[in-house]
Write a protein that holds these residues in place. Structure first.
Motif, mmCIF file in Angstrom:
data_model
loop_
_atom_site.group_PDB
_atom_site.id
_atom_site.type_symbol
_atom_site.label_atom_id
_atom_site.label_comp_id
_atom_site.label_asym_id
_atom_site.label_seq_id
_atom_site.Cartn_x
_atom_site.Cartn_y
_atom_site.Cartn_z
ATOM 1 N N LEU A 8 0.753 -1.368 -0.139
ATOM 2 C CA LEU A 8 -0.049 -0.045 0.061
ATOM 3 C C LEU A 8 0.913 1.287 0.060
ATOM 4 O O LEU A 8 0.579 2.275 -0.707
ATOM 5 N N GLN A 9 1.833 1.179 0.892
ATOM 6 C CA GLN A 9 2.739 2.210 0.709
ATOM 7 C C GLN A 9 3.246 2.638 -0.656
ATOM 8 O O GLN A 9 3.240 3.805 -1.049
ATOM 9 N N GLN A 10 3.623 1.669 -1.423
ATOM 10 C CA GLN A 10 4.266 1.766 -2.577
ATOM 11 C C GLN A 10 3.112 2.310 -3.514
ATOM 12 O O GLN A 10 3.352 3.214 -4.233
ATOM 13 N N VAL A 11 2.075 1.651 -3.326
ATOM 14 C CA VAL A 11 0.813 2.237 -4.333
ATOM 15 C C VAL A 11 0.303 3.912 -4.342
ATOM 16 O O VAL A 11 0.414 4.466 -4.957
ATOM 17 N N ILE A 12 0.446 4.093 -2.936
ATOM 18 C CA ILE A 12 0.114 5.648 -2.669
ATOM 19 C C ILE A 12 1.120 6.351 -2.759
ATOM 20 O O ILE A 12 0.877 7.510 -3.325
ATOM 21 N N SER A 13 2.366 6.159 -2.372
ATOM 22 C CA SER A 13 3.519 7.107 -2.846
ATOM 23 C C SER A 13 3.732 7.362 -4.191
ATOM 24 O O SER A 13 3.912 8.472 -4.645
ATOM 25 N N SER A 14 3.513 6.153 -5.110
ATOM 26 C CA SER A 14 3.686 6.285 -6.466
ATOM 27 C C SER A 14 2.379 7.045 -7.091
ATOM 28 O O SER A 14 2.374 7.891 -7.999
ATOM 29 N N TYR A 15 0.942 6.786 -6.640
ATOM 30 C CA TYR A 15 -0.097 7.556 -6.907
ATOM 31 C C TYR A 15 0.121 8.952 -7.041
ATOM 32 O O TYR A 15 -0.192 9.900 -7.724
ATOM 33 N N PHE A 16 0.509 9.535 -5.543
ATOM 34 C CA PHE A 16 0.541 11.002 -5.350
ATOM 35 C C PHE A 16 2.081 11.768 -5.519
ATOM 36 O O PHE A 16 2.071 12.746 -5.496
ATOM 37 N N GLY A 17 2.850 10.599 -5.970
ATOM 38 C CA GLY A 17 4.139 11.128 -6.187
ATOM 39 C C GLY A 17 4.758 11.622 -5.153
ATOM 40 O O GLY A 17 5.371 12.808 -5.019
ATOM 41 N N THR A 18 4.744 11.177 -3.918
ATOM 42 C CA THR A 18 5.202 11.794 -2.724
ATOM 43 C C THR A 18 6.110 10.750 -2.152
ATOM 44 O O THR A 18 5.979 9.633 -2.210
ATOM 45 N N SER A 19 7.188 11.335 -1.191
ATOM 46 C CA SER A 19 7.941 10.533 -0.514
ATOM 47 C C SER A 19 7.780 10.801 0.921
ATOM 48 O O SER A 19 8.580 10.369 1.733
ATOM 49 N N PRO A 21 6.317 9.650 4.748
ATOM 50 C CA PRO A 21 6.279 8.426 5.239
ATOM 51 C C PRO A 21 4.884 8.003 5.087
ATOM 52 O O PRO A 21 4.073 8.798 5.770
ATOM 53 N N ILE A 22 4.654 6.792 4.988
ATOM 54 C CA ILE A 22 3.527 6.212 5.101
ATOM 55 C C ILE A 22 3.226 5.009 6.188
ATOM 56 O O ILE A 22 4.138 4.159 5.674
ATOM 57 N N ASP A 23 2.617 5.090 6.904
ATOM 58 C CA ASP A 23 2.254 3.713 7.798
ATOM 59 C C ASP A 23 0.695 3.459 8.108
ATOM 60 O O ASP A 23 -0.267 4.131 7.599
ATOM 61 N N GLU A 24 0.484 2.495 8.801
ATOM 62 C CA GLU A 24 -0.968 2.387 9.363
ATOM 63 C C GLU A 24 -1.566 3.386 9.747
ATOM 64 O O GLU A 24 -3.010 3.498 9.907
ATOM 65 N N SER A 25 -1.124 4.298 10.665
ATOM 66 C CA SER A 25 -1.730 5.516 11.080
ATOM 67 C C SER A 25 -1.908 6.845 10.067
ATOM 68 O O SER A 25 -2.634 7.711 10.318
ATOM 69 N N THR A 26 -1.342 6.659 8.746
ATOM 70 C CA THR A 26 -1.385 7.763 7.817
ATOM 71 C C THR A 26 -2.947 8.025 7.542
ATOM 72 O O THR A 26 -3.596 6.986 7.327
ATOM 73 N N VAL A 27 -3.455 9.261 7.549
ATOM 74 C CA VAL A 27 -4.603 9.635 6.922
ATOM 75 C C VAL A 27 -4.600 10.420 5.744
ATOM 76 O O VAL A 27 -3.255 10.939 5.554
ATOM 77 N N LYS A 63 -10.743 4.881 7.980
ATOM 78 C CA LYS A 63 -10.165 6.136 8.548
ATOM 79 C C LYS A 63 -8.619 6.500 8.384
ATOM 80 O O LYS A 63 -8.450 7.425 8.373
ATOM 81 N N ASN A 64 -7.992 5.225 8.014
ATOM 82 C CA ASN A 64 -6.586 5.375 7.809
ATOM 83 C C ASN A 64 -5.956 4.407 7.069
ATOM 84 O O ASN A 64 -6.844 3.349 6.698
ATOM 85 N N VAL A 65 -4.931 4.449 6.516
ATOM 86 C CA VAL A 65 -4.342 3.278 5.832
ATOM 87 C C VAL A 65 -4.121 1.890 6.420
ATOM 88 O O VAL A 65 -4.364 0.746 5.676
ATOM 89 N N ALA B 76 -10.755 11.914 3.770
ATOM 90 C CA ALA B 76 -10.403 12.785 2.762
ATOM 91 C C ALA B 76 -11.079 13.852 2.784
ATOM 92 O O ALA B 76 -10.927 14.837 1.831
ATOM 93 N N SER B 77 -11.824 14.000 3.686
ATOM 94 C CA SER B 77 -12.834 15.470 3.558
ATOM 95 C C SER B 77 -12.283 16.518 4.079
ATOM 96 O O SER B 77 -12.038 16.186 5.152
#
Lengths: 79, 290
Positions: A8-19, A21-27, A63-65, B76-77
């Motif tokens: 999921l980290q990889q998919v989300i990072s690549s989707y938004f072009g972001t570096s 940090p992404i973990d379970e608590s990421t919203v 609610k989160n990742v 995401a809202s």
């Protein structure tokens, strides 16, 4: 960290072009560009990557990742 | 001299769509003869202003009708709910209205990171030259690709092959239906019926004036204020407060959804810089021309 979260980290990072940090608590608010409108397209990408289909009502209640990863695991167990 | 009693107010609380609705209502003498129109924004902005999302207290004290936009989908809202209930008169009538979403037109919508260097430019209202953009183009530019190559690849891409547009429609339709179910005023069936026939959005959150006229008519109808010459009055409004920038719809998306209004001749406005065809606009956008 579960395999789902790593992927999921990889998919989300690549989707938004972001570096960021992404973990379970990421919203969504933690990631630049992840608004309610981008959410639908992201979820389609996640569905394709994990070969699952989210129940429609669940897509908007995550609610989160971490919750997303748990739902993916549940759907794959039931497949 | 006897002091003239102030009119009751009709207060709108929501995003830029309700701000535009306020503008339309203030252009209608039949409405402004009866009401002062108030507005509060539900958009969450970290600008350091404590009462940024508050409606003027004096306006709220005279409130006869409060129309509140409901939150967009939970995750995401960026939505700040109305929080001044204690200031409203006891007999105020409150109505919930859905927000409008053009997400179907722009599945790769994105706020362009390049805007931040240009927000001080007055002619772009603090939003930068491209307040809405595209994630695919952005990611390629961020990776250092040549803007001409980026534009050409984007123009030639087939969104129908790149992503599941049928699933996107399913999600968008679900959200629109849910928002209607959660509201006192319904609008999604109009959007659904007209999506293929006419342009309903300039950008992902900015509806066209025609769409806004229907939106405002729905509000007035719910409030019992819609009058017989409303449509004539709306036609006379010449200025459109949210029309100054568009974002083009990729023709492959238009083709997938059967949008008849997307033709090769279709142009898209970019502030006062002109209106451009889809490929022209995309080349300009990839280069961040302004």
């Amino acid at each position: 960290m579960s395999a789902n979260i790593e992927k999921l980290q990889q998919v989300i990072s690549s989707y938004f072009g972001t570096s960021e940090p992404i973990d379970e608590s990421t919203v969504a608010a933690d990631i630049d560009g992840w608004d309610s409108l981008a959410h639908a397209s992201l979820m389609i990408r996640v569905e394709e990557e994990f070969d699952v289909q989210f129940p429609m009502e669940a897509i908007w209640k995550l609610k989160n990742v971490g919750e997303m990863a748990s739902l993916i695991a549940k759907l794959r167990e039931g497949a | 001299m006897q002091q003239q009693e102030k009119k009751p107010t009709l207060v709108l609380y929501g995003n830029c769509q309700l701000s535009c609705a306020k503008y339309i209502l203030e252009c209608l003498p039949r409405i402004t003869d009866q009401f002062d129109i108030g507005f509060g924004t539900s958009i969450e902005i970290d600008n350091g202003i404590d009462d940024y999302n508050c409606v003027d207290q004096e306006i709220l004290k005279r409130c006869q009708f409060l129309v509140e936009q409901i939150a967009e989908e939970e995750m995401a809202s960026r939505f700040v709910p109305f929080s001044q209930t204690e200031l409203l008169p006891k007999d105020v009538k409150r109505y919930k209205i859905p927000s409008l979403s053009g997400a179907l037109y722009w599945p790769t919508h994105f706020h362009d990171f390049r805007n931040k260097d240009y927000r001080e430019l007055e002619k772009y209202s603090g939003k930068g030259p491209y307040p809405v953009g595209d994630r695919v183009i952005n990611n390629m530019i961020r990776d250092g690709a040549d803007p001409n190559t980026v534009a050409q690849e984007y123009i030639e891409s087939d969104f129908g092959a790149l992503m599941n547009l049928a699933r996107l429609f399913e999600m968008w339709n679900y959200c629109g239906t849910q928002r209607d179910l959660d509201s006192d005023i319904q609008i999604h069936s109009y959007v659904l019926e007209n999506l293929q026939k006419k342009q309903l959005f300039y950008t992902i959150r900015h509806p066209t004036m025609e769409m806004m006229a229907v939106y405002v008519a729905s509000i007035l109808d719910a409030l019992g204020l819609l009058y017989s010459t409303y449509w004539d009055d709306v036609q006379k409004i010449t200025y459109d407060p949210i029309e100054e920038y568009h974002f083009p719809v990729h023709p492959s998306i238009g083709a997938s959804y059967g949008m008849e209004w997307i033709t090769p001749e279709k142009t898209y406005r970019h502030y006062n810089n002109g209106s451009f065809s889809f490929p022209e606009f995309i080349y300009r956008y990839a280069h961040f021309t302004h």
